[in-house]
Design a protein around this motif. Structure first.
Motif, PDB file in Angstrom:
ATOM      1  N   ILE A 160       3.549   5.913  -6.059  1.00 31.42           N
ATOM      2  CA  ILE A 160       3.568   5.850  -7.208  1.00 31.42           C
ATOM      3  C   ILE A 160       2.484   6.638  -7.571  1.00 31.42           C
ATOM      4  N   TRP A 161       1.302   6.743  -6.810  1.00 32.72           N
ATOM      5  CA  TRP A 161       0.197   7.708  -7.082  1.00 32.72           C
ATOM      6  C   TRP A 161       0.838   9.085  -6.736  1.00 32.72           C
ATOM      7  N   GLU A 162       1.619   9.196  -5.955  1.00 29.59           N
ATOM      8  CA  GLU A 162       2.083  10.571  -5.561  1.00 29.59           C
ATOM      9  C   GLU A 162       2.947  11.232  -6.738  1.00 29.59           C
ATOM     10  N   THR A 163       4.115  10.219  -7.226  1.00 26.08           N
ATOM     11  CA  THR A 163       4.657  10.917  -8.559  1.00 26.08           C
ATOM     12  C   THR A 163       3.815  11.080  -9.882  1.00 26.08           C
ATOM     13  N   HIS A 164       2.815  10.574  -9.869  1.00 23.56           N
ATOM     14  CA  HIS A 164       2.045  10.870 -11.108  1.00 23.56           C
ATOM     15  C   HIS A 164       1.127  11.764 -11.006  1.00 23.56           C
TER      16      HIS A 164
ATOM     17  N   GLU B 211       0.807  -1.471  -0.030  1.00 26.02           N
ATOM     18  CA  GLU B 211      -0.051  -0.101  -0.086  1.00 26.02           C
ATOM     19  C   GLU B 211       0.841   1.367  -0.010  1.00 26.02           C
ATOM     20  N   ARG B 212       1.896   1.263   0.814  1.00 28.76           N
ATOM     21  CA  ARG B 212       2.987   2.496   0.789  1.00 28.76           C
ATOM     22  C   ARG B 212       3.534   2.667  -0.584  1.00 28.76           C
ATOM     23  N   GLU B 213       3.936   1.481  -1.253  1.00 33.30           N
ATOM     24  CA  GLU B 213       4.684   1.555  -2.517  1.00 33.30           C
ATOM     25  C   GLU B 213       3.495   2.177  -3.529  1.00 33.30           C
ATOM     26  N   LEU B 214       2.361   1.716  -3.239  1.00 34.46           N
ATOM     27  CA  LEU B 214       1.359   2.186  -4.380  1.00 34.46           C
ATOM     28  C   LEU B 214       1.200   3.705  -4.348  1.00 34.46           C
ATOM     29  N   ALA B 215       1.010   4.063  -2.864  1.00 37.70           N
ATOM     30  CA  ALA B 215       0.830   5.531  -2.619  1.00 37.70           C
ATOM     31  C   ALA B 215       1.989   6.382  -3.143  1.00 37.70           C
TER      32      ALA B 215
END
Length: 184
Positions: free
Chosen positions: A180-184, A174-178
Motif C-alpha cells: 500500500i505504501w509503495e502504491t502511494h 506487514e507485506r500488505e502495508l508495504a
C-alpha cells in the motif's frame, strides 16, 4: 532408589536411556518417528517391551494413556492452567504436584510422597532423576514421568504452532502495508 533418565543428545526423536544408581542401563525408550501424536515404547535392557505411552488424539489439552505389560493402567490429562501445566492423574491412585516444566515435582499416594523427580545439574544432555523408596514403584514411576514429559512436549509444540501462526499473520499484514505504501 533412583533411576536416571538421559535424553540422547543427537537423536531425531524422543529417545531416552534409563540407568540405575550404579550407571547400568535398565530401560530405554523409543518414540515412533512417523505417527499421529506421541507414541513411546518402553523396553527393558533385554529389549522386552514393558510399557507404552500414547497420546489420545482430538483432545483439547494433551492426554496420554499409560499401558504396563500390555494392559491399560490409566492416563494423565493436562488441566487448563494459566502459567504452569497441571495434570489430572488417573494412574495407581497417584497425584502429581510441583514444577513440571522445570522437572521438579513429587508424586503422592494418599498423603505420602512416593516419587520425587528433579533435573540433574551439570550433565551432558538433559538428565533427570526419579527417586523412590519402594522397588514396586520403579516401572510405574518411570511410565508416569515419561507421560508427563510427553504432555509437556505436546503443549510446547501446540503453543509454538500458535505463535508461528501469529507471526505468519503479522508478516502478511506487514507485506500488505508495504504494498500500500509503495502504491502511494
Amino acid at each position: 532408589m533412583q533411576l536416571l533418565i538421559k535424553q540422547r543428545v543427537f537423536s531425531w526423536s524422543d529417545t531416552y536411556d534409563i540407568y540405575d544408581e550404579q550407571g547400568n542401563q535398565k530401560y530405554f525408550v523409543k518414540n515412533e518417528l512417523i505417527s499421529l501424536g506421541h507414541r513411546l515404547h518402553v523396553y527393558d535392557a533385554a529389549h522386552n517391551e514393558i510399557g507404552f505411552i500414547k497420546q489420545k488424539l482430538f483432545c483439547l489439552l494433551p492426554t496420554f494413556e499409560i499401558e504396563w505389560n500390555g494392559q491399560l493402567m490409566g492416563h494423565i490429562e493436562q488441566r487448563f492452567a494459566l502459567f504452569r501445566p497441571k495434570y489430572d492423574v488417573d494412574f495407581m491412585g497417584w497425584r502429581a504436584e510441583g514444577d513440571f516444566m522445570g522437572w521438579d515435582y513429587d508424586v503422592y499416594e494418599a498423603c505420602s510422597a512416593v516419587v520425587h523427580v528433579h533435573k540433574k545439574i551439570l550433565s551432558w544432555g538433559d538428565t533427570y532423576a526419579i527417586e523412590f523408596d519402594d522397588p514396586k514403584h520403579e516401572i510405574p514411576a518411570l511410565l508416569l514421568v515419561l507421560a508427563i514429559d510427553a504432555a509437556n512436549g505436546s503443549q510446547s509444540n501446540s503453543e509454538m504452532s500458535v505463535l508461528e501462526g501469529l507471526r505468519e499473520i503479522e508478516q502478511k499484514e506487514e507485506r500488505e502495508l508495504a504494498k500500500i505504501w509503495e502504491t502511494h
